[in-house]
Scaffold this active site. Structure first.
Site, PDB file in Angstrom:
ATOM      1  N   GLY A 106       0.732  -1.278   0.032  1.00 45.97           N
ATOM      2  CA  GLY A 106      -0.093   0.192   0.050  1.00 45.97           C
ATOM      3  C   GLY A 106       0.797   1.229   0.050  1.00 45.97           C
TER       4      GLY A 106
ATOM      5  N   ALA B 147       2.264   4.964   1.366  1.00 48.06           N
ATOM      6  CA  ALA B 147       2.866   5.701   2.618  1.00 48.06           C
ATOM      7  C   ALA B 147       1.681   5.897   3.701  1.00 48.06           C
ATOM      8  CB  ALA B 147       3.680   6.869   2.382  1.00 48.06           C
TER       9      ALA B 147
ATOM     10  N   SER C  87       1.895  -1.359   8.063  1.00 45.65           N
ATOM     11  CA  SER C  87       3.018  -2.294   8.896  1.00 45.65           C
ATOM     12  C   SER C  87       2.225  -2.468  10.168  1.00 45.65           C
ATOM     13  CB  SER C  87       4.058  -1.068   9.205  1.00 45.65           C
ATOM     14  OG  SER C  87       4.660  -0.964   8.291  1.00 45.65           O
TER      15      SER C  87
ATOM     16  N   ALA D 175      14.168  -5.931   9.994  1.00 44.10           N
ATOM     17  CA  ALA D 175      14.166  -4.498   9.648  1.00 44.10           C
ATOM     18  C   ALA D 175      15.135  -3.913   8.631  1.00 44.10           C
ATOM     19  CB  ALA D 175      14.614  -3.684  10.958  1.00 44.10           C
ATOM     20  N   THR D 176      14.638  -3.451   7.364  1.00 44.70           N
ATOM     21  CA  THR D 176      15.462  -3.120   6.301  1.00 44.70           C
ATOM     22  C   THR D 176      15.737  -1.535   6.514  1.00 44.70           C
ATOM     23  OG1 THR D 176      13.487  -2.648   5.221  1.00 44.70           O
ATOM     24  CG2 THR D 176      14.371  -4.690   5.059  1.00 44.70           C
TER      25      THR D 176
ATOM     26  N   HIS E  88       8.866   2.654  15.604  1.00 43.65           N
ATOM     27  CA  HIS E  88       8.377   1.081  14.992  1.00 43.65           C
ATOM     28  C   HIS E  88       8.769   0.145  16.144  1.00 43.65           C
ATOM     29  CE1 HIS E  88       6.384   0.744  11.203  1.00 43.65           C
ATOM     30  NE2 HIS E  88       6.987   2.161  11.294  1.00 43.65           N
TER      31      HIS E  88
ATOM     32  N   ARG F  68       6.462  -2.376  18.806  1.00 44.88           N
ATOM     33  CA  ARG F  68       6.159  -4.046  18.842  1.00 44.88           C
ATOM     34  C   ARG F  68       6.427  -4.689  20.266  1.00 44.88           C
ATOM     35  NH1 ARG F  68       9.814  -2.887  14.897  1.00 44.88           N
ATOM     36  NH2 ARG F  68      11.553  -3.291  15.716  1.00 44.88           N
TER      37      ARG F  68
ATOM     38  N   ASP G 177       9.870  -5.856   7.110  1.00 44.00           N
ATOM     39  CA  ASP G 177       9.392  -4.382   7.068  1.00 44.00           C
ATOM     40  C   ASP G 177      10.535  -3.502   6.760  1.00 44.00           C
ATOM     41  OD1 ASP G 177       7.696  -2.089   6.894  1.00 44.00           O
ATOM     42  OD2 ASP G 177       7.078  -2.216   9.055  1.00 44.00           O
TER      43      ASP G 177
END
Length: 171
Positions: free
Chosen positions: A8, A10, A15, A33-34, A49, A53, A80
């Site tokens: 989708g 922004a 997420s 995590a990227t 983020h 979690r 993500d």
């Protein structure tokens, strides 16, 4: 093993929804995590983020070696996000086709539930600069390849999901 792609725009909620779907499974969960905190705004986003979690999550930083991280992960895995990963691959001068093929192979070989998050960047205007157009095209190809490799794909808009189906020309 069940695999899902949440794609989708922004701030669409992808997420958050992927995390909620993951947390419906028994943990512990692995978050691949990227993102890289290149500036204060991105570092703050990463911290938010991580705080969202909470307990039960193990975070593995994998800005480029995502296929390897998927293969090594134990338990349910949330990735993500794929477009940040693609940015790292492209700006790092890596072979996009080779890394993308390795990623798709890792998705197909996943031994645990796997959920992936990616941005849909092809719905807006054509980028003015060549690098922007190259990224938009590479992201579109990556999303198509990943969508073909997963069991389920969800398009997320305004925090709502729309299930996507494979096209059957015979139907």
């Amino acid at each position: 093993m069940a695999t899902s792609l949440f794609v989708g725009g922004a701030r669409s909620g992808k997420s958050r929804l992927a995390q909620a779907a993951m947390e419906a499974l028994p943990g512990p969960w692995t978050y691949l995590a990227t993102a890289q905190g290149w500036d204060a705004e991105m570092a703050d986003r990463i911290a938010r983020h991580r705080a969202d979690r909470g307990a039960g999550w193990r975070t593995v930083e994998c800005p480029v070696d995502l296929a390897q991280a998927i293969g090594a992960a134990e338990g349910p895995v949330l990735v993500d996000c794929l477009t940040l990963w693609l940015t790292n691959v492209m700006l790092g001068g890596h072979d996009v086709a080779r890394h993308s093929a390795a990623l798709v192979a890792a998705i197909g070989a996943a031994r645990h539930p796997l959920m992936l998050v990616s941005n849909e960047v092809g719905l807006g205007i054509v980028p003015e600069h060549a690098l922007g157009r190259e990224f938009r095209d590479a992201a579109g190809r990556l999303n198509q390849a990943v969508a073909a490799a997963v069991d389920r794909c969800w398009f997320v808009v305004a925090g709502m999901v729309l299930p996507l189906e494979r096209f059957d020309p015979a139907a």
